[in-house]
Design a protein around this motif. Structure first.
Motif, PDB file in Angstrom:
ATOM      1  N   SER A 109       0.937  -9.315  -8.319  1.00 11.36           N
ATOM      2  CA  SER A 109       0.659  -8.247  -7.358  1.00 11.36           C
ATOM      3  C   SER A 109       1.922  -7.453  -7.029  1.00 11.36           C
ATOM      4  CB  SER A 109       0.104  -8.841  -6.061  1.00 11.36           C
ATOM      5  OG  SER A 109      -1.063  -9.574  -6.322  1.00 11.36           O
ATOM      6  N   GLU A 168      -4.825   3.158 -10.339  1.00 10.68           N
ATOM      7  CA  GLU A 168      -5.441   2.036 -11.018  1.00 10.68           C
ATOM      8  C   GLU A 168      -4.302   1.114 -11.452  1.00 10.68           C
ATOM      9  OE1 GLU A 168      -9.150   2.505 -13.863  1.00 10.68           O
ATOM     10  OE2 GLU A 168      -7.259   2.943 -14.884  1.00 10.68           O
ATOM     11  N   TYR A 207      -6.781  -6.689 -12.624  1.00 10.89           N
ATOM     12  CA  TYR A 207      -7.128  -5.279 -12.437  1.00 10.89           C
ATOM     13  C   TYR A 207      -7.056  -4.967 -10.942  1.00 10.89           C
ATOM     14  CZ  TYR A 207      -9.136  -5.592 -17.130  1.00 10.89           C
ATOM     15  OH  TYR A 207      -9.319  -5.790 -18.481  1.00 10.89           O
ATOM     16  N   GLY A 208      -6.565  -3.799 -10.622  1.00  8.89           N
ATOM     17  CA  GLY A 208      -6.467  -3.451  -9.208  1.00  8.89           C
ATOM     18  C   GLY A 208      -6.690  -1.984  -8.938  1.00  8.89           C
ATOM     19  N   LEU A 209      -6.785  -1.688  -7.663  1.00 12.73           N
ATOM     20  CA  LEU A 209      -6.984  -0.325  -7.177  1.00 12.73           C
ATOM     21  C   LEU A 209      -6.122  -0.217  -5.923  1.00 12.73           C
ATOM     22  CD1 LEU A 209      -8.825   1.869  -8.353  1.00 12.73           C
ATOM     23  CD2 LEU A 209     -10.657   1.014  -6.907  1.00 12.73           C
ATOM     24  N   PHE A 239      -3.936  -2.283  -1.245  1.00 12.70           N
ATOM     25  CA  PHE A 239      -4.382  -2.466  -2.624  1.00 12.70           C
ATOM     26  C   PHE A 239      -5.323  -3.651  -2.699  1.00 12.70           C
ATOM     27  CE2 PHE A 239      -0.497  -5.019  -2.524  1.00 12.70           C
ATOM     28  CZ  PHE A 239      -0.849  -6.170  -3.183  1.00 12.70           C
ATOM     29  N   LYS A 240      -6.059  -3.695  -3.803  1.00  9.65           N
ATOM     30  CA  LYS A 240      -6.997  -4.775  -4.067  1.00  9.65           C
ATOM     31  C   LYS A 240      -6.774  -5.194  -5.505  1.00  9.65           C
ATOM     32  CE  LYS A 240     -11.600  -5.657  -5.398  1.00  9.65           C
ATOM     33  NZ  LYS A 240     -11.626  -7.139  -5.404  1.00  9.65           N
ATOM     34  N   ILE A 241      -6.802  -6.478  -5.749  1.00  7.70           N
ATOM     35  CA  ILE A 241      -6.531  -6.947  -7.104  1.00  7.70           C
ATOM     36  C   ILE A 241      -7.479  -8.081  -7.465  1.00  7.70           C
ATOM     37  CG2 ILE A 241      -4.686  -8.557  -6.410  1.00  7.70           C
ATOM     38  CD1 ILE A 241      -3.119  -7.436  -8.921  1.00  7.70           C
ATOM     39  N   ASN A 242      -8.027  -8.005  -8.668  1.00  9.70           N
ATOM     40  CA  ASN A 242      -8.861  -9.074  -9.222  1.00  9.70           C
ATOM     41  C   ASN A 242      -8.060  -9.826 -10.280  1.00  9.70           C
ATOM     42  OD1 ASN A 242     -12.228  -9.145  -8.972  1.00  9.70           O
ATOM     43  ND2 ASN A 242     -11.196  -7.393  -8.093  1.00  9.70           N
ATOM     44  N   LEU A 243      -7.944 -11.123 -10.112  1.00  4.28           N
ATOM     45  CA  LEU A 243      -7.224 -11.955 -11.081  1.00  4.28           C
ATOM     46  C   LEU A 243      -8.245 -12.489 -12.065  1.00  4.28           C
ATOM     47  CD1 LEU A 243      -4.412 -11.718  -9.956  1.00  4.28           C
ATOM     48  CD2 LEU A 243      -5.775 -12.448  -8.009  1.00  4.28           C
ATOM     49  N   VAL A 244      -8.285 -11.927 -13.273  1.00  2.94           N
ATOM     50  CA  VAL A 244      -9.404 -12.211 -14.177  1.00  2.94           C
ATOM     51  C   VAL A 244      -9.096 -13.255 -15.249  1.00  2.94           C
ATOM     52  CG1 VAL A 244     -10.412  -9.928 -13.795  1.00  2.94           C
ATOM     53  CG2 VAL A 244      -8.857 -10.279 -15.736  1.00  2.94           C
ATOM     54  N   ALA A 245      -7.816 -13.631 -15.383  1.00  6.03           N
ATOM     55  CA  ALA A 245      -7.433 -14.656 -16.356  1.00  6.03           C
ATOM     56  C   ALA A 245      -6.096 -15.228 -15.898  1.00  6.03           C
ATOM     57  CB  ALA A 245      -7.312 -14.051 -17.757  1.00  6.03           C
TER      58      ALA A 245
END
Lengths: 152, 152, 152, 152
Positions: C62, C118, C134-136, C88-94
């Motif tokens: 992050s 992005e 991935y984040g925004l 911000f917002k973040i998805n931890l996908v792996a």
């Protein structure tokens, strides 16, 4: 947190703006609490507000949560300003199932340009309330634009 | 990204589930694209979908974005499963103003339990498209639950 | 998307600001791409950047993602302005596992006050890259404040 | 909210896991509260934790907030499980300026697979505390994986 509204007529200003939100009439939502930094919106269950399992659609929970937070912020703005949603994030933590939803918007931080609100949506089923969504939202104050639909 | 759907009948499964979302009929949304990992939903403008300035309400943009992402994820799930929104976040970057909205959900990461989607909402005004919202969403696959409203 | 930088010296301005971020030296990050609306930051693996399973900590992913997005926005700001992260917002996908991370910030919408980016973080393992987050993000332009630490 | 921990040894389990987070040693963070559903992490100011204005970097606030929320969730998990961050969102509402930060993670909803936490980061300056960040986080329980670094 306790806030003071700069505009003494904040409540009628918020209620008038809410009345201009066509979508609130469509879905049958009403504004049930308007205090400085705090707004609650209620929404009775209807079949035409559902997702595929028959619960309230997450977008409908989000719609009333967004308005509750937006108007909570707007209570603290000057009368001459307008309010826009910058962004929000919502966690759906339980099925939005029951006879009605209550969305609560609470200001966490009131800034000059940006205001941050906490959102909560509770489902009332058989008279008992259960949280079904939590959110966080950023609102923006627009000074150059009066609230309400532009003429024409 | 390119995905393959495990269920050959994914399209009719998604369309049947969409047809069960009461709120989509209420607002007049239709599903216009269903491909593995990609779903688009369109929504023509109506006065009763607006916020106080006469644009589409952010919650309505979110409603079609949430369904677009949810069904994009659901295209990749097995036929026996169901899909739930865990959370989403949306940035409203321009007024949702125009004759219609198009919400696009795209799978970014398909996992066993969780699937992450990118959301975009564009407003079409005088035939020209402009992005009005970007989002990120987490969907959950529920294996023990068939889609569709439980009987009785 | 293609952007033009208003400030012709944007690259040296961004690099100078990055050099003032004490935390980037601490963790060993370097800025490897600076273009209008696009910044990449790389971070080699070290044991002291890990969470309990030995992968890069989500907070470290992050940290470089936030700076990549922040500086991507800042490329488009005037020289006299400063930049702050609104949220911000973040998805931890792996799992963030490998010999290095690459964080990419890309402007999606450049506004007068707010800019939306992005974010993507990829982990490079055995020379192969895989998206791990991935984040925004929402950045704010501050006109009254020069970048750099206030004297004294 | 009040929670009960299923694992009576939750506190030593959390402290042992925290001690394995290399990044916490690097930045100098310590875990100062471990209760069922609630964890606090403190971080004294250092020059090498800053962004370009000399405040704590938003990524550093996020790092301790993410661990505080993650461990708050983990207090409620069985001893044999592990915990992963699915996603989080954070609003930076004031400069993270002062002699130390305190990050607080609080479980809002404990589910079988997913747990949602509220995050708050406060900056302590001249002994007075001020909120500088609010967040919302989704954690996942992994049953097949013991916490701690895989051997070898």
């Amino acid at each position: 947190m306790t806030f003071k509204a700069a505009d003494p007529d904040f409540e009628s200003r918020i209620r008038a703006s809410f009345a201009r939100q066509g979508v609130m009439r469509l879905i049958g939502a009403s504004i049930v609490r308007v205090e400085p930094g705090a707004v609650d919106i209620e929404l009775p269950f209807r079949e035409d507000l559902t997702q595929q399992h028959g619960y309230f659609h997450a977008g409908i929970s989000s719609t009333i949560a967004d308005s509750a937070g937006g108007y909570a912020a707007y209570t603290l703005f000057p009368a001459s300003s307008s309010v826009l949603t910058v962004e929000f994030k919502i966690n759906l933590v339980a099925p939005a199932e029951g006879e009605k939803l209550v969305a609560r918007g609470r200001v966490k931080k009131a800034g000059r340009t940006l205001t941050v609100c906490e959102l909560e949506v509770a489902a009332v089923k058989d008279g008992r309330e259960r949280a079904c969504a939590y959110g966080l939202q950023t609102m923006m104050r627009i000074d150059a634009m009066a609230d309400g639909r532009p003429a024409g």
